[in-house]
Design an enzyme around this catalytic site. Structure first.
Site, mmCIF file in Angstrom:
data_model
loop_
_atom_site.group_PDB
_atom_site.id
_atom_site.type_symbol
_atom_site.label_atom_id
_atom_site.label_comp_id
_atom_site.label_asym_id
_atom_site.label_seq_id
_atom_site.Cartn_x
_atom_site.Cartn_y
_atom_site.Cartn_z
ATOM 1 N N CYS A 114 0.215 -0.626 -0.282
ATOM 2 C CA CYS A 114 0.300 0.096 -0.079
ATOM 3 C C CYS A 114 0.831 1.598 -0.345
ATOM 4 O O CYS A 114 -0.292 2.207 -0.334
ATOM 5 C CB CYS A 114 -0.923 -0.101 1.069
ATOM 6 S SG CYS A 114 -2.276 -1.136 1.248
ATOM 7 N N HIS A 250 -3.591 7.771 2.148
ATOM 8 C CA HIS A 250 -4.017 6.126 1.271
ATOM 9 C C HIS A 250 -5.084 5.623 2.042
ATOM 10 O O HIS A 250 -5.154 5.981 3.138
ATOM 11 C CB HIS A 250 -3.336 5.423 1.879
ATOM 12 C CG HIS A 250 -3.270 3.980 1.927
ATOM 13 N ND1 HIS A 250 -3.701 3.493 0.699
ATOM 14 C CD2 HIS A 250 -3.254 2.069 2.528
ATOM 15 C CE1 HIS A 250 -4.221 1.556 0.936
ATOM 16 N NE2 HIS A 250 -3.623 1.454 1.952
ATOM 17 N N ASN A 280 -9.946 -0.103 -0.774
ATOM 18 C CA ASN A 280 -8.589 -0.167 -0.551
ATOM 19 C C ASN A 280 -8.140 -1.250 -1.906
ATOM 20 O O ASN A 280 -7.523 -2.403 -1.907
ATOM 21 C CB ASN A 280 -8.006 -0.763 0.861
ATOM 22 C CG ASN A 280 -6.299 -0.638 0.453
ATOM 23 O OD1 ASN A 280 -5.467 -0.475 -0.003
ATOM 24 N ND2 ASN A 280 -6.086 -1.095 1.859
#
Length: 323
Positions: A114, A250, A280
């Site tokens: 990520c 993020h 996500n």
């Protein structure tokens, strides 16, 4: 003379299939209310059968090049941040290079889960300020739907697929914080925490595996580390929280986003939030949010942006840039 890596174009791509939270109710002990309350996610996009990460990346890349008014052969390099490359090798970035018809320069992948796009931006910045490249296409792209355990309600409802891209170009600056472009970066990792977020497969196992996550541990690490890396990057640039126009974090979980903003003493109206629509998307989430934020009219030229992320490894980092 100070060389800065300045954003010239931005773009994104999302697969056609939109999956609302309610779709999971038929196969899992979950609900729309449960998912929203714990993550802020309402829907996400899933790639079609046969649709690869490099295809998503290519579509986002073309959008960014169009926005920049550039052709593929104007680029010197492509850096693709992904944990879900089409094949073990070659790098998915080389596939994007071929898809774009780029016949010069070089292309490679960065894998920091990520945090991948932040690591890719830092690499692109280093290439530009060292004079090794003048124009770099930086992409984040993922097809996380391919590594989900659909029986694990704690993970499979959280992730989505997509891609975002930026075109960076070397431009001369004054050496002050008023310059456009990347002003500072901060990268970190700590392999002692690898077991809190990982995929239980790979070359050593003979199968691709599924994503595994200890959600509470990830949450515990995330807020502290994200706020810390953002502050370190600001300190490196000679700036403070009051200078920030937008945090573009993020997009993992709304509670992490809110907790980080609170720790940095910034109101949520200074945060670009897209997690409700995308879930996500790992390394794709930051460039997706930058592209959507610009399209919404939130991000404007001259705005000071802090972007930060944490992912498996653990790996985390931040970039301070002026749009």
């Amino acid at each position: 003379m100070t060389i800065r890596a300045v954003v010239r174009g931005v773009g994104h791509y999302l697969p056609d299939r939109v999956v609302e939270n309610g779709e999971f109710e038929a196969s899992l002990d979950t609900s729309d209310e449960w998912i929203r309350a714990r993550s802020g996610i309402e829907r996400r996009h899933f790639a079609a059968e046969g649709q690869t990460t490099s295809e998503l990346a290519t579509r986002a890349a073309r959008a960014a090049l169009d926005d920049a008014g550039m052709a593929a052969d104007d680029l010197d390099a492509i850096i693709l941040a992904t944990s879900t490359a089409d094949l073990t090798f070659p790098a998915a970035a080389t596939m994007v290079q071929a898809n774009l018809g780029m016949t010069r320069g070089f292309a490679f992948d960065v894998q920091a889960v990520c945090a991948g796009f932040v690591f890719a931006l830092a690499n692109a910045n280093a290439l530009i300020i060292s004079g090794q490249a003048q124009r770099v296409l930086v992409i984040g792209a993922e097809t996380f739907s391919r590594i989900m355990d659909w029986t694990d309600r704690g993970t499979c409802v959280l992730f989505g697929d997509g891609a975002g891209a930026l075109v960076l170009e070397a431009q001369q600056g004054t050496g002050t914080t008023d310059d456009r472009g990347i002003l500072s970066t901060d990268l970190n990792s700590d392999g002692r925490h690898r077991d809190v977020l990982y995929v239980d497969g790979g070359v050593s196992t003979g199968h691709s595996g599924y994503l595994r996550m200890e959600g509470r541990e990830v949450f515990r690490h995330a807020i502290e580390k994200l706020a810390q890396t953002a502050q370190t990057a600001l300190d490196k640039a000679g700036l403070d929280n009051g200078d920030i126009d937008w945090i573009v974090p993020h997009q993992a979980n709304i509670r992490i986003i809110q907790g980080t903003a609170k720790k940095m003493n910034l109101p949520m109206d200074h945060v670009v939030v897209t997690v409700q629509d995308h879930g996500n998307t790992s390394a794709a989430s930051i460039p997706l949010a930058l592209s959507v934020g610009r399209a919404r009219g939130q991000i404007k030229q001259g705005d000071l942006i802090v972007t930060e992320a944490i992912g498996g490894g653990l790996a985390w980092g931040a970039v301070v840039l002026r749009w």
